[in-house]
Design a protein around this motif. Structure first.
Motif, short mmCIF file in Angstrom:
data_model
loop_
_atom_site.label_atom_id
_atom_site.label_comp_id
_atom_site.label_asym_id
_atom_site.label_seq_id
_atom_site.Cartn_x
_atom_site.Cartn_y
_atom_site.Cartn_z
N TRP A 34 0.28 60.79 32.90
CA TRP A 34 1.10 59.72 33.45
C TRP A 34 2.06 59.24 32.36
CZ3 TRP A 34 1.63 58.23 38.35
CH2 TRP A 34 0.59 58.47 39.26
N TYR A 35 3.36 59.22 32.70
CA TYR A 35 4.39 58.75 31.79
C TYR A 35 5.09 57.53 32.40
CZ TYR A 35 4.32 63.22 29.21
OH TYR A 35 3.97 64.32 28.45
N ARG A 36 5.63 56.70 31.54
CA ARG A 36 6.52 55.62 31.96
C ARG A 36 7.88 55.88 31.34
NH1 ARG A 36 4.77 49.59 30.70
NH2 ARG A 36 4.82 50.41 28.57
N GLN A 37 8.91 55.80 32.18
CA GLN A 37 10.28 56.01 31.70
C GLN A 37 11.11 54.77 32.02
OE1 GLN A 37 12.51 59.22 33.51
NE2 GLN A 37 13.90 59.35 31.78
N ILE A 38 11.45 54.04 30.98
CA ILE A 38 12.32 52.88 31.13
C ILE A 38 13.76 53.38 31.16
CG2 ILE A 38 13.09 50.76 30.00
CD1 ILE A 38 10.22 50.56 28.85
N LEU A 39 14.58 52.73 31.96
CA LEU A 39 15.97 53.16 32.14
C LEU A 39 16.66 53.35 30.80
CD1 LEU A 39 17.82 53.71 34.56
CD2 LEU A 39 18.72 51.39 34.28
N GLY A 40 17.24 54.54 30.62
CA GLY A 40 17.99 54.82 29.40
C GLY A 40 17.14 55.36 28.27
N GLN A 41 15.86 55.59 28.54
CA GLN A 41 14.96 56.10 27.50
C GLN A 41 14.24 57.35 27.98
OE1 GLN A 41 12.33 53.09 25.95
NE2 GLN A 41 13.91 51.51 26.00
N GLY A 42 13.61 58.04 27.03
CA GLY A 42 12.80 59.19 27.38
C GLY A 42 11.43 58.76 27.88
N PRO A 43 10.74 59.63 28.59
CA PRO A 43 9.39 59.29 29.07
C PRO A 43 8.44 59.06 27.90
CG PRO A 43 10.25 61.24 30.18
CD PRO A 43 11.17 60.96 29.05
N GLU A 44 7.51 58.13 28.11
CA GLU A 44 6.50 57.81 27.11
C GLU A 44 5.13 57.97 27.76
OE1 GLU A 44 5.47 54.24 23.94
OE2 GLU A 44 6.20 53.73 25.94
N LEU A 45 4.25 58.72 27.10
CA LEU A 45 2.93 58.97 27.67
C LEU A 45 2.11 57.70 27.75
CD1 LEU A 45 0.94 61.25 28.60
CD2 LEU A 45 0.03 61.16 26.27
N LEU A 46 1.54 57.46 28.93
CA LEU A 46 0.61 56.34 29.11
C LEU A 46 -0.84 56.81 28.99
CD1 LEU A 46 2.19 54.45 32.15
CD2 LEU A 46 2.17 53.71 29.76
N VAL A 47 -1.15 57.89 29.71
CA VAL A 47 -2.52 58.37 29.73
C VAL A 47 -2.53 59.85 30.05
CG1 VAL A 47 -2.84 57.74 32.16
CG2 VAL A 47 -4.84 57.96 30.68
N GLN A 48 -3.50 60.56 29.47
CA GLN A 48 -3.66 61.99 29.68
C GLN A 48 -5.11 62.29 30.03
OE1 GLN A 48 -2.19 64.42 26.47
NE2 GLN A 48 -3.50 66.14 27.02
N PHE A 49 -5.28 63.09 31.10
CA PHE A 49 -6.61 63.49 31.54
C PHE A 49 -6.81 64.99 31.30
CE2 PHE A 49 -8.21 59.89 33.97
CZ PHE A 49 -7.07 59.18 34.30
N GLN A 50 -8.02 65.34 30.92
CA GLN A 50 -8.48 66.71 30.92
C GLN A 50 -9.61 66.73 31.95
OE1 GLN A 50 -7.45 69.48 29.38
NE2 GLN A 50 -9.01 70.60 30.50
N ASP A 51 -9.34 67.39 33.09
CA ASP A 51 -10.24 67.27 34.25
C ASP A 51 -10.40 65.78 34.59
OD1 ASP A 51 -11.88 69.96 32.68
OD2 ASP A 51 -10.74 70.10 34.55
N GLU A 52 -11.60 65.25 34.63
CA GLU A 52 -11.76 63.84 35.00
C GLU A 52 -11.83 62.92 33.79
OE1 GLU A 52 -13.85 66.24 35.63
OE2 GLU A 52 -15.80 65.75 34.78
N SER A 53 -11.75 63.48 32.58
CA SER A 53 -11.91 62.68 31.36
C SER A 53 -10.57 62.29 30.76
CB SER A 53 -12.72 63.47 30.33
OG SER A 53 -13.99 63.81 30.83
N VAL A 54 -10.52 61.06 30.26
CA VAL A 54 -9.34 60.59 29.54
C VAL A 54 -9.38 61.15 28.12
CG1 VAL A 54 -8.17 58.59 28.59
CG2 VAL A 54 -9.14 58.49 30.89
N VAL A 55 -8.30 61.82 27.69
CA VAL A 55 -8.25 62.33 26.32
C VAL A 55 -7.29 61.54 25.45
CG1 VAL A 55 -8.96 64.65 26.98
CG2 VAL A 55 -6.54 64.09 26.89
N ASP A 56 -6.39 60.78 26.07
CA ASP A 56 -5.45 59.95 25.31
C ASP A 56 -4.98 58.81 26.18
OD1 ASP A 56 -2.45 60.64 23.26
OD2 ASP A 56 -3.47 58.76 23.77
N ASP A 57 -5.33 57.60 25.83
CA ASP A 57 -4.80 56.42 26.53
C ASP A 57 -4.36 55.39 25.50
OD1 ASP A 57 -7.96 54.81 27.53
OD2 ASP A 57 -7.21 55.52 25.59
#
Lengths: 116, 114
Positions: A34-57
């Protein structure tokens, strides 16, 4: 061609309300982002899942944002309560997983959130 | 921390002319570099990637990118621009310390005039 599905495409909500976004990755892709992209900026990672597990939040504002991927397939991102500064495009992406670092990420069309 | 920089907010080019969109990177170790394109109110579409090997990478829609290790650059190029190429272009680097995380630049808007 397989695509990442997201809904809704657009969401308008009032400040302090709860809002949820849904994502269905490409079949067989174990990694979901899941990424958030604010107008005029590049996407920024919010959270990353590997299968059902969060690997980066590490960039997820955990006081108001939550994400889940209960069965390791589709995922939901929730904001409660929404704030004016949350207005942005929320993008979901998926990719294959493995030791190979070259797998590209495939993005969905995004959900445009406007908080009033 | 790994990062990319896109020094131009906007690039203007006439249809039929060659185009270049610039990207420089800062990484520790070997870089994994990507270009994505975004059309209005749409998600990002993958264009091409550099992992290893030939410094000239060919991608979708006639785009290519040249990897230059000494200049830490990964510029996107196309020999002949089309009006339909007008969009927002993002360079990204894979963060080797974070599992497959992509770090994006701020984007460059490409405007191709008829």
């Amino acid at each position: 061609e397989a695509e990442v599905a997201q809904s809704p495409r657009y969401k308008i909500t009032e400040k302090s309300q709860a809002v949820a976004f849904w994502c269905d990755p490409i079949s067989g892709h174990a990694t979901l982002y899941w990424y958030r992209q604010i107008l005029g900026q590049g996407p920024e990672l919010l959270v990353q899942f590997q299968d059902e597990s969060v690997v980066d939040d590490s960039q997820l504002p955990k006081d108001r944002f939550s994400a889940e991927r209960l069965k390791g397939v589709d995922s939901t991102l929730k904001i409660q309560p929404a704030e004016l500064g949350d207005s942005a495009m929320y993008l979901c992406a998926s990719s294959l997983t493995g030791p190979e670092p070259s797998y590209e990420q495939y993005f969905g069309p995004g959900t445009r959130l406007t908080v009033t | 921390a790994q990062s990319v920089a896109q020094p131009e907010d906007q690039v203007n080019v006439a249809e039929g002319n060659p185009l270049t969109v610039k990207c420089t990177y800062s990484v520790s170790g070997n870089p994994y570099l990507f270009w994505y394109v975004q059309y209005p109110n749409r998600g990002l579409q993958f264009l091409l990637k550099y992992i290893t090997g030939d410094n000239l990478v060919k991608g979708s829609y006639g785009f290519e990118a040249e990897f230059n290790k000494s200049q830490t650059s990964f510029h996107l190029k196309k020999p002949s621009a089309l009006v339909s190429d007008s969009a927002l272009y993002f360079c990204a680097v894979r963060d080797r310390k974070s599992f497959q995380k992509l770090v994006f630049g701020t984007g460059t808007r490409l405007l191709v005039s008829p």
